[in-house]
Write an enzyme that holds these catalytic residues in place. Structure first.
Site, short mmCIF file in Angstrom:
data_model
loop_
_atom_site.label_atom_id
_atom_site.label_comp_id
_atom_site.label_asym_id
_atom_site.label_seq_id
_atom_site.Cartn_x
_atom_site.Cartn_y
_atom_site.Cartn_z
N GLY A 449 5.63 -20.55 -31.49
CA GLY A 449 4.58 -19.71 -31.59
C GLY A 449 4.48 -18.60 -30.94
O GLY A 449 4.99 -18.50 -29.71
N GLU A 450 3.66 -17.56 -31.29
CA GLU A 450 3.27 -16.74 -30.60
C GLU A 450 2.72 -16.88 -29.11
O GLU A 450 2.01 -17.89 -29.01
CB GLU A 450 2.83 -15.29 -31.44
CG GLU A 450 3.46 -15.00 -32.65
CD GLU A 450 4.64 -14.08 -32.37
OE1 GLU A 450 5.43 -14.17 -33.05
OE2 GLU A 450 4.84 -13.61 -31.30
N SER A 451 2.79 -15.79 -28.28
CA SER A 451 2.08 -16.07 -26.95
C SER A 451 0.62 -15.93 -27.31
O SER A 451 0.17 -15.20 -27.81
CB SER A 451 2.66 -14.95 -25.95
OG SER A 451 2.04 -15.14 -24.75
N GLY A 452 -0.21 -17.04 -26.59
CA GLY A 452 -1.49 -16.84 -26.72
C GLY A 452 -2.10 -17.81 -27.76
O GLY A 452 -3.08 -17.68 -28.09
N VAL A 453 -1.28 -18.49 -28.57
CA VAL A 453 -1.89 -19.30 -29.48
C VAL A 453 -2.27 -20.82 -28.95
O VAL A 453 -2.88 -21.53 -29.73
CB VAL A 453 -0.72 -19.73 -30.81
CG1 VAL A 453 -0.36 -18.29 -31.36
CG2 VAL A 453 0.36 -20.46 -30.30
N GLY A 454 -1.67 -20.95 -27.89
CA GLY A 454 -2.16 -22.33 -27.05
C GLY A 454 -1.38 -23.50 -27.40
O GLY A 454 -1.70 -24.64 -27.41
N LYS A 455 0.01 -23.09 -27.21
CA LYS A 455 0.93 -24.18 -27.45
C LYS A 455 1.03 -25.25 -26.18
O LYS A 455 1.01 -26.32 -26.30
CB LYS A 455 2.54 -23.64 -27.63
CG LYS A 455 2.72 -22.70 -28.69
CD LYS A 455 4.23 -22.25 -28.75
CE LYS A 455 4.55 -21.49 -27.63
NZ LYS A 455 3.88 -20.12 -27.36
N THR A 456 0.98 -24.54 -24.97
CA THR A 456 1.06 -25.31 -23.80
C THR A 456 -0.16 -26.25 -23.50
O THR A 456 0.02 -27.24 -22.99
CB THR A 456 1.38 -24.30 -22.56
OG1 THR A 456 2.35 -23.48 -22.92
CG2 THR A 456 1.66 -25.18 -21.37
N HIS A 994 -31.49 -55.34 -68.02
CA HIS A 994 -32.24 -56.51 -68.75
C HIS A 994 -33.47 -56.70 -67.83
O HIS A 994 -34.44 -57.25 -68.15
CB HIS A 994 -31.50 -58.00 -68.82
CG HIS A 994 -31.09 -58.61 -67.60
ND1 HIS A 994 -29.82 -58.58 -67.13
CD2 HIS A 994 -31.69 -59.16 -66.82
CE1 HIS A 994 -29.80 -59.14 -66.18
NE2 HIS A 994 -30.90 -59.57 -65.88
N ASP A 1054 -24.77 -53.23 -68.95
CA ASP A 1054 -26.16 -53.81 -68.45
C ASP A 1054 -26.39 -53.31 -67.22
O ASP A 1054 -26.78 -54.03 -66.34
CB ASP A 1054 -25.80 -55.31 -68.59
CG ASP A 1054 -27.31 -55.95 -68.33
OD1 ASP A 1054 -28.45 -55.47 -68.36
OD2 ASP A 1054 -27.37 -57.34 -67.98
N CYS A 1152 -29.15 -61.47 -59.90
CA CYS A 1152 -29.10 -60.43 -60.81
C CYS A 1152 -29.20 -58.90 -59.77
O CYS A 1152 -30.23 -59.09 -59.33
CB CYS A 1152 -29.69 -60.30 -62.00
SG CYS A 1152 -28.93 -61.62 -63.24
#
Length: 1759
Positions: A449-456, A994, A1054, A1152
Site C-alpha cells: 500500500g501507498e505511504s499514509g494508508v495506515g498499514k502499520t 379465522h 389462514d 392459535c
C-alpha cells in the site's frame, strides 16, 4: 313439530348410549325441559310368585311409551328413563355384551381375601368406568381452530337455546372428572398423612411429658439430698439425650470412620499424617483444652462464680482465652517440630529446609522416569506443551541438587535422575518441535500500500487475531510473541521463538548483483519447511531455530526488482500466495497526488475516523492481487475487496490449514520412520548373553580384534551357532535403558529408606506410649470437633427424590442451572459445541467410531457382543463402557443412535431420558413415578441434554417473548380470550384469519376494544374492532389496515397481517429476516424438533408458555378445519387449508396464532409458520406456512391499499449498548421494557436553588425546591423519579377514526393558512442544511441557533468533555464548530440517524429521564411530587430541526390568528391581540387546566398531527410519489416515531413509552398546541352529539368558539348561543370520557360554566386593561412576583441573582398598577444594607417603567 336445528342438537345430546344410575332421570328431565314437554310416570304393583315385590313403571314422553319392571330394591323409574333415552337416540341393542374386568388374584384360597378384592374391584371399576365414559362423551374427535371461541356458548345468545343443556352438562362432567382424577386422591392422601402425623405427635408429646416429669422428680430428690452437682449432671445428661446429641455424636464418629476407611487413610504413612493440616489444627485444640483444665486447678474457690472471676483475670475472660489459645498454638508448634525431628532424625535446620521436599523429589524422579519410555518420548516431538514440561524437569533437578541438607538416599536419587533429565533436555532442544527438525511452512502475508494508508497501524490488531487463533489469549501475548525483524542488523538478537515475525517496510534496499539485499534470500529460506538456523550474536543463543508461523511483510511497491537470485519466481511464488493491496475505504479516504506523476491514490483521512476508537479497523479494505507478467503493472486484482473482519478470518483460516497440514506431514514422517526400522527398540538385533559379552570384552582388552575373535568362533560350528544366536538376539543397552535401570534401583532404594523410617517411627511410638495415646486421642477428638466445620465441604449433596410436602425433608433452595430450555434468561445454559461422530461397520463387520473434528478413530465397545446379543439387548444389559459410549458419542443422527431408537420404538424400551425439555422428539422426558425416600442420596446421575440449537433458543426467549401477545376482548365485565398474535415488523402483526371470522360471528359492535397483553402487562395495547374490518349484514370487509396472505396460486392462507400504526402500539423488532425463504422450504424434508411461544390463563392471570413440538413435518395434503361448535353462525362450517406443517404436540384452545420455530442448528432461518389448528384427541397441531417472500408481498399490498401503510416497513432495533436479555426494571404503568444499558446515567441529588438573603422578609414563602432523590415519606421510601414517570404510563382513550379525522383536518386548515401577509411562504417550505439546523438561518428570529449550553443528552453527556452542554461538539461563544473531530463525529451520528430513518430503522435515540430542579408549592413537595424532564440526544435534536423547524417557524409567525400563541411576547401588543381574539365571540370565557397532560396524550391524535397536518404541509413542496420524496417522508416518519414512542433510560434501565411525547424534544410546545386544538374540537363533537347533534360539525365550532393555546394551556371564548351546552362543566365530563383530566383553571372549588376575561389567567398572567398604555397588559400573579425574591441559585455570587430578581420584580409589578408598585417599593427600601441587601437596588419611577414598556426598552422585554 320441532325445527331441524333443534333435532340436530338433541341428537348430539343423545349420542351417548350408556347412562348411569345417577344421571338417568336428570338427563331425561333435561331433554324434556329442552322440548318444553313433561315426562309422565305411572307405577303399578305386579303379581309375582316371588317374595320380593315387583313394580311396573310406564314412561310416556313425546308419544313414546316404555314399560319396565323392577324387583326388590331396583328402581323401575330409572330403568324406564334409561330405556326412553335409548329409544330416542335410536339404539335398539339393549345388551352390548360382556364387560372386561380385572381377574381376581389368588390369595391362598382365603374367602376373606376374595371378598375384599371383589369389593375393591367394584369400587375401582365404578370410578374408572365413570371417569372413562364421562370423558368419552365430551371428547372432541374433529380438528378445531384453537382460538378460545368454544368457551363462549353459555352466556351470549338468548335467542339461541340449542345445545345449552348439553354444554352445561359437558362442563359439569369435565369438572367432575378433574375432581375425581386430581383433587380427590390428593385430599385423601393429605387427610391420611395429617391424621397419622397428628397421632404420632400426640404419642411423642405424651412420652416427652412423662420423661420430663420423671427427670423433675429425680432432680428434686437430688436437691433434697443436697446432691447439687449430681442434679446438674442429670439435667445436662437429660438435655444431651433429649435433643439427640448422643446419637448425633455417634453418627459423626461413624461417618468419620467410614470416610477415613473409604479414603484409604490407614494406608498413609506416618510422615503424611504428621504433615497433614488437620494434625496441626487438632493439636492446637488439644493444648487449648489442657490449658483450660489446668486453669481450673488454680487454688481458690471451686464454685462457678469464682471460676469465671479468675478466668476474667487471666486476662479478661474471652480475650484471655484467645491469648491462651495463641500461646498454646506456639508451644504446640515447638512440640510438633520436636516430634518431627525425633521421628525423622533431622536437625532443626534440616527440618526447615527439607520440609515437604522429599515428596516433591520423588514425584520429580517418577516424572523423569515416565518420559524415558519410548511412547512418552515420542510425545515430545508432537506436543509443544509436553516439550516445555520436559525442559522444566532439568531446571527443577538443578534446584534439588543445590539443596545441601538432603539425606544420602534422596541425594543419590537426585544425582541419579539428573543425567537422564539433562539428556531429555538436550533431546527437546534438538526436537523438531523446537525447530531442529522439519517445521511448519510459515504463512507469508504481503501487505502492499501507498505511504499514509495506515498499514502499520493495523498490523498489531491482525497479529492479536492470529495469536488468539493459535491459542495465545493472554492480554500481553502480543508483546512477546511478535518479533520485529530488521535485516540490516544481520543478527536475530532477542528472538525467543516468537510465532509471528514482522518485516515492516520490507525490500526498501535495492537488490544488486554485487550488493544483494539479504531480505530477498531470507524470504526464500524463511518460507520453507526445512529448519532455519538463525544467526545469533550471543554465544549462548547459538543453535536457535526459527519457530515463526506467520511472516508479515509490509511494503509500498509490489514490483520488487530482483537481481541477485537466479530464479526470481522462487521469491514471487512465496510472496504472491497471500499478497494483498491495502487501502482505506472511499468514505474514509482523500484523493492525494502521487509525487509529480500526476497520478492520485486514496490516502487515509484521519479527520474522518471515529475518535472514540484508538484504532478504527473498519476503515480498511484489502484487495487480493496475483502475479500476471502480461499486465503492465505486473499484478492484477483478484476477487472483491475484503473488510478487516473478513480479512482477519481469512488469515486465521490459512494459518489453521497450514498448521494442520504440517502436523499431518510430521506424523506421516514419524510413522514412516517406524516402518523403516527392522524391529522395535525392544526387539533389536542383539540378544542377552553375558558369556559372549565377557569373553569378547576380555579378548578385546588383550589386544585382539573383533574379526580375529569371530574367526576363532567360526572354527567351532557349535560355538558359532551360539554366537550367531547371540548376535541375532542381544542388543546393546541403550542409554535410555541404562537410565531406566539406574533410576529403578534408586527408586527402590528410596522406597527402602522410607520403609526404614516408617519402622523407626513405629518403634518410637511404641517406646513412648503416653505420647502415642495423647496424640491418638487428640487427633480423634480434634477430628470429631472439626468434622462439623468441614462437613459442608466433605458431605456429598443430598436431595429429596421427590417433593413430599414434608417440612423435614423439603429440598433446600439452590442456585439454578438450566439443563433444558425453560425460556428464563436468568437460568439460561451456555450451550457447548456438539461433536458429531459417525458409527459404521467395516469390512470385517466390526463397529468403528470416527470423529473428523477431533481426529478420533477407534473400535466400538459394542464389538464384544454377538449379533444376536446386539439385536436383543436392553440398556440394562450394557456394560459400563458401552453405556458411557452410548451416552457420550451417540447422537440422534448417528448410525448407532438411529439403530437403538428405531429398535426401541418397536420394543417400547426408552434408552434416553431427557432431564429437561430440549425440543428433541427423540429425547422426550419419560414420566416417572416419584416416591419420597427420606434422606436417601441420589446415586444415579442422569445424563443431561443441552439445547440443540442455541440460536433458535435465544430467538424464543428474546424476540418471541417481546413480539408475541395474547388477544382478548371484553363483553360486559367478562374477558374473553381470542388467541395469540405476533408482531413481525414494527407495527405490523400476523394472526389467523379465522380470528376475524369468529369475531364477526359474535356480532360484536365496532367500538369493541381488542386488547393485546403480555405476562405482567395486561391490556398493553387497545385497538377498536373497527380497525380490522367493517361489517355488513351477512359479511365483512377488511379495512385498509389489514391484508390476507395468499399462496402462489391465489388461494389464501389462514393468516392476516394487520398494521397498528397510528394506534397506541409500540414499534417492534424485525422478525421477517428470521422466517425461512421459499428456497429453504425444499430443505425441510423429514421431521424436525421445534417450539412455539404461547400464553395460558389461570386464576393468577396470564403467563407465558413454551410448547415443544415433536416431529415437525410438511403436510402436503389438504386438511379440513372446523370452526368451533359454539352456537354462533359462521359463513361456513369448515374451511380447507393446504400445504401445512404438522407436528405432535399437546396444543390446547388458545394456542392459535403462535409462531413456530425449528430447533436445527444447520438451518439459518428458524421460523416456518404459525399455529392455526389442533386435534385435542390425537395431540396433533397444524401450522400455516410463512416465508419471507409472502410477508414482503403482504407489506407491499398494505402500502398499495393506503400510502400511510408505508409505516409497515418500519421497525425498531435495540441499540448496541443495550442488552435485551437484561432484567430491566420499568416504572409502574404501561411501559415496554427493552433491556439493560451498559452505560449508566446518574441523577442530580442536590438542588441549585437556595434561599436568598431576604428569604421570608417580604412574604411568607409558599414554595420550596422539589425533591431530587429518594426520601422517606410516611415511613416509606418515596422515589420521586419513579412516581413522576408513573403518570406517563396511564391508560389512554380509544377514539373514533372519524372524529379524529374531522378535528385534525380542521386544525390543518387553520394552521396552514397565511395570516401574516409579510411572509414569504417558500422560505419555510424547505429542508434545512446541517449547518442551518445548528446555527440557525440567521435571517429569521424563529429559526435561531440551537441552545448549546443545555445537556447534549445520552450518551454524549456520559462522555468526557471540556465544556458544558453541547459546546464540545458545536463550538463556543459566537463561533460554531463544524470541522473538529467532535463536530465531525456529531455530524456522522446525525447522518446515520437520518439514513436509518430513511431505511425504516428506528434506533439509537434515547431520552434521559431526570427530575426537574425547580420551585414547587410546599404542599406538593411535602408529598414528593416532582416533575420529570426527559432530555433528548443532540444528534436527534439537530436532525429533527432540519426537517421540522421551518414548519414550527411558520406557525409562530402566524401566531394567535392560527390559535397558537407560541412566540408571543407577553410584554408587547401580542397580548392585546390575544385579548381581542378572546372577545370576538362575546364575554363568556373558560380557561381550563389539564392534569397530567403529557401522560394522557393519545397516540392516535399524535399520529393525526403528523399525517393530517405536517404531511399535508410537506406535500405542498415535496412530491412524495417519487423516490426522493418518499425518502424524505420516511425520514420524517422515523423522526416522528422517536417522539410518539420514545425510548427512555433511567439509571441503566431502558424502556419505551407506549404514547405521549418526551418533554425534552425540540417540538414539545408546538405539538402540545396542535394536540390542544384537536382535543378541544373532539370535545365539541362529543358535547354537541349529546345536546345538539345538528351543530357537531367543525363549521359550527369555528362559528361559535375562538381558541388560544400555548402548550397545555388554553383559553376558549364561547358564543352565548352555545354556552349552555359547550361550557366548563360539560367539557370536563367529555374530557373524562377521553381519559383527560380537565378542570377549572381557578381551582376555587366552585363549578361555573364560564367566566369573564378579566377573571382568568393564561400563562399565569391576567388580562388587565392599562389606562396609561391604552391596551391590555399581562400582569404576572402577584404571589409569583414576591416568591421569586425569596430564592436565589448557587453561583459565584448568589446576591447578583437576587439583585436581578429585584429589578425583574419591579418591571412585573408595574402591570398591577401604581398601588402595588408603591407597596413593593416601600418594602424593598425598608431592607437594611448591607445586612439584608448587598447594595441599594436601582428602582425607577412608575412612569419610567411605563415608558420602557411602551418602547420595550429593556432586555427583559425581548421575549
Amino acid at each position: 313439530m320441532e325445527s331441524d336445528k333443534s333435532m340436530a342438537c338433541l341428537n348430539r345430546i343423545l349420542m351417548n348410549k350408556m347412562m348411569f344410575v345417577e344421571d338417568k332421570i336428570s338427563t331425561l328431565k333435561m331433554v324434556a325441559d329442552y322440548y318444553q314437554k313433561e315426562v309422565k310416570y305411572d307405577f303399578d304393583a305386579v303379581e309375582s310368585p316371588r317374595e320380593a315385590p315387583v313394580f311396573r313403571c310406564t314412561c310416556r314422553f313425546l308419544g313414546y311409551t316404555i314399560m319396565t319392571q323392577g324387583i326388590g330394591k331396583k328402581n323401575p323409574k330409572q330403568e324406564a328413563a334409561r330405556q326412553m333415552l335409548l329409544l330416542l337416540s335410536g339404539d335398539v341393542e339393549t345388551n352390548p355384551g360382556p364387560v372386561q374386568s380385572r381377574p381376581v388374584y389368588y390369595r391362598y384360597n382365603d374367602p376373606r381375601y376374595t371378598r375384599l378384592e371383589k369389593a375393591i374391584e367394584r369400587r375401582d371399576d365404578k370410578i374408572k368406568t365413570l371417569i372413562k365414559e364421562l370423558r368419552r362423551q365430551i371428547k372432541n374427535r374433529k380438528i378445531y381452530s384453537q382460538g378460545m371461541f368454544d368457551k363462549l356458548t353459555k352466556q351470549i345468545s338468548d335467542g339461541i337455546k340449542d345445545g345449552v343443556g348439553s354444554e352445561q352438562m359437558n362442563g359439569n362432567l369435565t369438572r367432575i372428572c378433574d375432581f375425581l382424577e386430581n383433587t380427590l386422591p390428593g385430599l385423601q392422601a393429605n387427610i391420611q398423612a395429617t391424621v397419622i402425623d397428628t397421632t404420632d405427635k400426640y404419642v411423642s408429646l405424651k412420652e416427652d411429658i412423662m420423661k420430663i416429669v420423671l427427670v423433675i422428680l429425680l432432680v428434686r430428690l437430688l436437691m433434697v439430698w443436697k446432691k447439687y452437682r449430681a442434679s446438674l449432671c442429670v439435667i445436662l445428661i437429660f438435655i444431651f439425650k433429649f435433643y439427640g446429641f448422643d446419637q448425633k455424636l455417634i453418627d459423626l464418629i461413624m461417618d468419620l470412620k467410614n470416610k477415613i476407611f473409604s479414603q484409604g487413610a490407614l494406608e498413609d504413612t506416618v510422615e503424611e499424617v504428621v504433615y497433614h493440616p488437620w494434625f496441626h489444627t487438632c493439636g492446637k485444640i488439644i493444648f487449648a483444652v489442657m490449658a483450660f483444665l489446668t486453669i481450673k486447678k488454680i487454688p481458690g474457690k471451686q464454685d462457678w462464680d469464682s471460676y469465671i472471676t479468675r478466668l476474667d483475670r487471666i486476662p479478661k475472660s474471652i480475650e484471655g482465652a484467645k491469648k491462651i489459645t495463641d500461646y498454646c498454638s506456639e508451644y504446640f508448634n515447638i512440640a510438633n517440630d520436636q516430634i518431627k525431628m525425633m521421628v525423622l532424625g533431622k536437625t532443626k535446620e534440616e527440618l526447615q529446609r527439607a520440609n515437604g521436599l522429599y515428596g516433591e523429589i520423588q514425584a520429580w524422579a517418577q516424572e523423569v522416569r515416565q518420559y524415558l519410555e519410548l511412547d512418552q518420548r515420542n510425545k515430545i516431538d508432537l506436543d509443544t506443551e509436553t516439550a516445555n514440561r520436559v525442559e522444566q524437569l532439568w531446571i527443577k533437578g538443578l534446584k534439588f541438587k543445590s539443596e545441601p541438607l538432603l539425606s544420602k538416599e534422596m541425594s543419590a536419587l537426585v544425582h541419579t535422575t539428573l543425567l537422564p533429565a539433562k539428556q531429555l533436555y538436550e533431546y527437546v532442544s534438538c526436537s523438531p518441535v523446537k525447530g531442529g527438525g522439519p517445521r511448519m511452512r510459515p504463512i507469508c502475508l504481503w501487505l502492499v500500500g501507498e505511504s499514509g494508508v495506515g498499514k502499520t497501524e493495523m498490523v498489531y490488531p491482525l497479529c492479536i487475531d492470529v495469536l488468539r487463533e493459535m491459542g495465545m489469549i493472554k492480554k500481553d501475548d502480543f508483546h512477546h510473541q511478535v518479533y520485529g525483524r530488521q535485516v540490516e542488523t544481520e543478527f536475530w538478537d532477542g528472538y525467543k521463538g516468537q510465532k509471528i515475525v514482522i518485516y515492516d517496510d520490507a525490500f526498501q534496499k535495492k537488490d544488486d548483483k554485487t550488493a544483494a539485499n539479504p531480505e530477498i534470500f531470507e524470504v526464500i529460506r524463511s518460507c520453507n519447511t526445512f529448519p532455519q538456523h538463525l544467526h545469533m550474536a550471543a554465544l549462548h543463543d547459538k543453535n536457535t531455530f526459527s519457530a515463526a508461523e506467520l511472516l508479515l511483510y509490509t511494503t509500498n511497491d509490489y514490483n520488487v526488482k530482483l537481481e541477485s537470485i537466479t530464479f526470481p519466481d522462487a521469491f514471487f511464488n512465496r510472496m504472491g500466495d497471500m499478497a494483498y493491496k491495502v487501502s482505506p475505504k472511499k468514505e474514509y479516504g482523500i484523493e492525494t497526488e502521487k509525487g509529480n506523476s500526476g497520478k492520485t491514490y486514496l490516502k487515509l483521512d484521519k479527520s474522518k475516523l471515529d475518535k472514540t476508537k484508538a484504532i478504527d479497523l473498519s476503515v480498511y479494505e484489502f484487495q487480493k492481487i496475483v502475479r500476471d507478467e502480461k499486465s503492465d503493472a505486473g499484478w492484477i486484482d483478484s476477487g472483491s475487496p475484503l473488510d478487516y473482519e473478513d480479512f482477519a478470518k481469512l488469515v486465521c483460516s490459512k494459518w489453521k490449514e497450514a498448521k494442520q497440514s504440517s502436523m499431518n506431514k510430521l506424523k506421516f514422517l514419524e510413522e514412516y520412520a517406524i516402518r523403516a526400522q527392522v524391529g522395535s527398540e525392544e526387539n533389536s538385533e542383539y540378544g542377552d548373553c553375558i558369556d559372549f559379552v565377557d569373553d569378547i570384552a576380555k579378548r578385546l582388552q588383550k589386544g585382539e580384534t573383533l574379526e580375529e575373535i569371530e574367526f576363532d568362533y567360526a572354527s567351532d560350528p557349535e560355538m558359532f551357532t551360539q554366537y550367531y544366536h547371540f548376535k541375532s538376539t542381544i542388543k546393546p543397552a541403550s542409554r535410555w535403558q541404562k537410565y531406566k535401570d539406574r533410576m529403578d534401583i534408586c527408586l527402590s532404594d528410596c522406597k527402602t529408606y522410607l520403609a526404614k523410617k516408617y519402622e523407626e517411627i513405629k518403634k518410637i511410638l511404641a517406646e513412648h506410649p503416653i505420647l502415642t495415646i495423647l496424640g491418638m486421642i487428640g487427633v480423634a477428638l480434634s477430628a470429631l470437633a472439626m468434622y462439623y466445620w468441614f462437613s459442608k465441604s466433605l458431605d456429598p449433596v443430598e436431595a429429596e427424590v421427590a417433593p413430599s410436602g414434608d417440612a423435614k425433608t423439603v429440598r433446600l433452595p439452590r442456585k439454578l442451572v438450566e439443563i433444558g430450555a425453560s425460556g428464563d434468561v436468568k437460568t439460561q445454559k451456555i450451550v457447548k459445541p456438539v461433536v458429531e461422530t459417525e458409527w459404521h461397520r467395516n469390512n470385517k463387520g466390526e463397529i468403528e467410531i470416527s470423529c473428523d473434528e477431533c481426529g478420533m478413530h477407534r473400535m466400538s465397545a459394542f464389538n464384544n457382543m454377538t449379533d444376536e446379543e446386539f439385536d436383543n439387548c436392553t440398556y440394562e444389559d450394557l456394560n459400563k463402557d458401552q453405556k458411557r459410549e452410548l451416552a457420550q458419542w451417540s447422537t440422534k443422527d448417528s448410525w448407532l443412535g438411529r439403530f437403538f431408537l428405531s429398535r426401541d420404538r418397536k420394543n417400547k424400551v426408552g434408552i434416553w431420558a431427557e432431564v429437561g425439555q430440549s425440543g428433541d422428539v427423540k429425547t422426550n422426558k419419560a414420566q416417572i413415578k416419584r416416591v419420597e425416600a427420606g434422606a436417601e442420596e441420589l446415586v444415579t446421575v442422569a445424563l443431561t441434554q443441552g439445547c440443540s440449537d442455541d440460536a433458535a433458543h435465544n430467538l424464543m426467549i428474546d424476540v418471541f417473548q417481546k413480539n408475541t401477545y395474547r388477544m382478548s376482548y371484553f363483553r360486559g365485565d367478562k374477558r374473553y380470550q381470542l388467541g395469540n398474535c405476533t408482531f413481525v415488523r414494527g407495527w405490523s402483526f400476523i394472526m389467523p384469519y379465522h380470528f376475524v371470522q369468529a369475531v364477526f360471528a359474535r356480532r360484536l359492535p365496532p367500538n369493541t376494544i381488542i386488547s393485546l397483553s403480555q405476562q405482567m402487562s395486561e391490556d398493553l395495547m387497545q385497538i377498536p374492532l373497527s380497525h380490522f374490518f367493517s361489517a355488513g349484514v351477512d359479511n365483512f370487509y377488511l379495512t385498509d389496515n389489514c391484508v390476507r396472505l395468499p399462496f402462489k396460486n391465489g388461494d389464501f392462507r389462514d393468516c392476516v397481517m394487520v398494521n397498528l400504526h397510528s394506534r397506541m402500539c409500540t414499534p417492534h423488532r424485525d422478525l421477517v429476516r428470521h422466517f425461512i425463504l421459499t428456497s429453504d422450504q425444499g430443505k425441510l424434508k423429514g421431521s424436525f424438533s421445534g417450539a412455539m411461544a404461547t400464553f395460558h390463563v389461570n386464576n393468577m392471570g396470564l403467563y407465558r408458555v413454551y410448547n415443544w413440538l415433536n416431529a415437525v413435518r410438511p403436510c402436503d395434503k389438504k386438511i379440513e378445519i372446523f370452526h368451533p361448535e359454539d352456537g354462533f353462525e359462521y359463513p361456513e362450517e369448515s374451511y380447507i387449508q393446504r400445504d401445512c406443517y404438522e407436528y405432535n404436540a399437546p396444543t390446547r384452545t388458545g394456542d392459535c396464532g403462535s409462531i413456530i420455530g425449528l430447533y436445527n442448528k444447520y438451518l439459518e432461518r428458524k421460523i416456518i409458520g404459525m399455529h392455526i389448528a389442533g386435534n385435542d384427541a390425537e395431540e396433533h397441531g397444524y401450522a400455516c406456512p410463512l416465508t419471507q417472500e409472502c410477508l414482503e408481498t403482504a407489506f407491499s399490498a398494505l402500502v398499495n391499499k393506503n400510502k400511510k401503510n408505508i409505516s409497515s416497513q418500519f421497525y425498531y432495533e435495540i441499540p448496541n449498548m443495550v442488552d435485551p436479555l437484561g432484567d430491566s426494571s420499568v416504572p409502574e404503568g404501561k411501559f415496554y421494557a427493552l433491556g439493560k444499558s451498559s452505560i449508566r446515567v446518574g441523577q442530580a441529588v442536590n438542588s441549585s436553588i437556595i434561599p436568598s438573603r431576604i428569604y421570608g422578609k417580604l412574604s411568607v414563602p409558599t414554595m420550596k425546591p422539589a425533591l431530587l432523590k429518594p426520601t422517606i415519606l410516611n415511613n416509606k421510601v418515596h422515589n420521586p423519579l419513579l412516581s413522576g414517570l408513573k403518570k406517563c404510563g396511564v391508560d389512554t382513550a380509544v377514539l373514533s377514526d372519524d372524529e379524529v379525522l374531522s378535528a385534525s383536518q380542521d386544525v390543518c386548515r387553520v394552521m396552514l393558512n397565511q395570516y401574516n401577509k409579510n411572509l414569504n411562504k417558500t422560505k419555510y417550505q424547505r429542508i434545512l442544511t446541517y449547518e442551518e439546523a445548528i446555527r440557525g438561518t440567521q435571517d429569521d428570529e424563529f429559526m435561531c441557533a440551537i441552545n448549546r449550553t443545555t445537556s447534549p443528552g445520552f450518551p454524549y453527556a456520559q462522555m468526557k468533555r471540556n465544556a458544558p452542554g453541547k459546546q464540545q461538539w458545536m463550538g463556543f461563544g459566537e463561533e460554531f464548530d463544524f470541522t473538529s473531530n467532535y463536530a465531525l463525529a456529531l455530524r456522522k451520528d446525525v447522518e446515520q440517524l437520518i439514513e436509518d430513518c430513511a431505511s425504516g430503522k428506528i434506533s439509537n435515540v434515547i431520552f434521559v429521564d431526570t427530575l426537574k430542579d425547580e420551585r414547587r408549592d410546599i404542599a406538593k413537595v411535602n408529598v414528593g411530587k416532582t416533575r420529570v424532564f426527559s432530555a433528548g440526544p443532540q444528534h436527534f435534536v439537530v436532525a429533527f430541526r432540519q426537517y421540522f423547524l421551518p414548519f414550527a417557524a411558520w406557525l409562530m409567525h402566524n401566531r394567535i390568528s392560527n390559535e397558537v400563541a407560541v412566540g408571543t411576547n407577553v410584554y408587547s401588543s401580542d397580548w392585546e391581540r390575544i385579548a381581542k381574539r378572546l372577545k370576538t365571540k362575546g364575554s363568556h370565557v373558560i380557561a381550563g387546566d389539564f392534569g397530567n397532560f403529557d401522560g394522557s396524550l393519545v397516540a392516535q391524535i399524535l399520529w393525526a398531527i403528523f399525517w393530517e397536518i405536517f404531511v399535508v404541509w410537506l406535500k405542498q413542496f415535496i412530491d412524495i410519489e417519487n423516490s426522493e420524496g418518499k425518502r424524505i417522508l420516511c425520514i420524517c416518519l422515523g423522526l416522528w416515531s422517536h417522539l410518539v414512542h420514545s425510548v427512555h433510560i433511567y439509571e441503566d434501565n431502558v424502556y419505551m413509552w407506549t404514547h405521549s411525547q418526551p418533554s425534552g424534544n425540540p417540538f414539545t410546545v408546538i405539538i402540545n398546541c396542535l394536540y390542544n386544538s384537536i382535543i378541544m374540537r373532539l370535545s365539541w363533537i362529543r358535547v354537541m352529539e349529546k345536546f345538539q347533534p345538528r351543530l357537531k360539525s367543525m363549521k359550527w365550532f369555528n362559528e361559535y368558539v375562538a381558541l388560544i393555546t400555548y402548550g397545555d394551556d388554553n383559553v376558549l371564548n364561547i358564543d352565548a348561543k352555545v354556552v349552555e351546552w359547550f361550557n366548563q362543566i360539560n367539557i370536563s365530563e367529555v374530557m373524562t370520557e377521553m381519559r383527560h383530566e380537565y378542570t377549572d383553571e381557578a381551582k376555587t372549588g366552585d363549578i361555573v360554566k364560564s367566566r369573564k376575561l378579566e377573571d382568568i389567567f393564561f400563562l399565569k398572567r391576567k388580562f388587565r386593561f392599562s389606562p396609561e398604555l391604552q391596551r391590555h397588559v399581562a400582569p404576572l400573579k402577584i404571589e409569583v412576583i414576591y416568591e421569586m425574591l425569596n430564592w436565589s441559585r448557587r453561583s459565584i455570587d448568589p446576591d447578583e441573582i437576587l439583585m436581578s430578581n429585584i429589578e425583574t420584580a419591579f418591571r412585573e409589578v408595574v402591570y398591577h398598577g401604581k398601588e402595588e408598585y408603591d407597596k413593593l417599593r416601600s418594602a424593598v427600601l425598608a431592607l437594611k444594607v448591607p445586612q439584608e441587601l448587598p447594595e441599594n437596588p436601582q428602582i425607577l419611577t412608575y412612569n419610567q417603567y411605563l415608558h420602557d414598556i411602551e418602547y420595550l426598552a429593556d432586555p427583559l422585554y425581548d421575549f
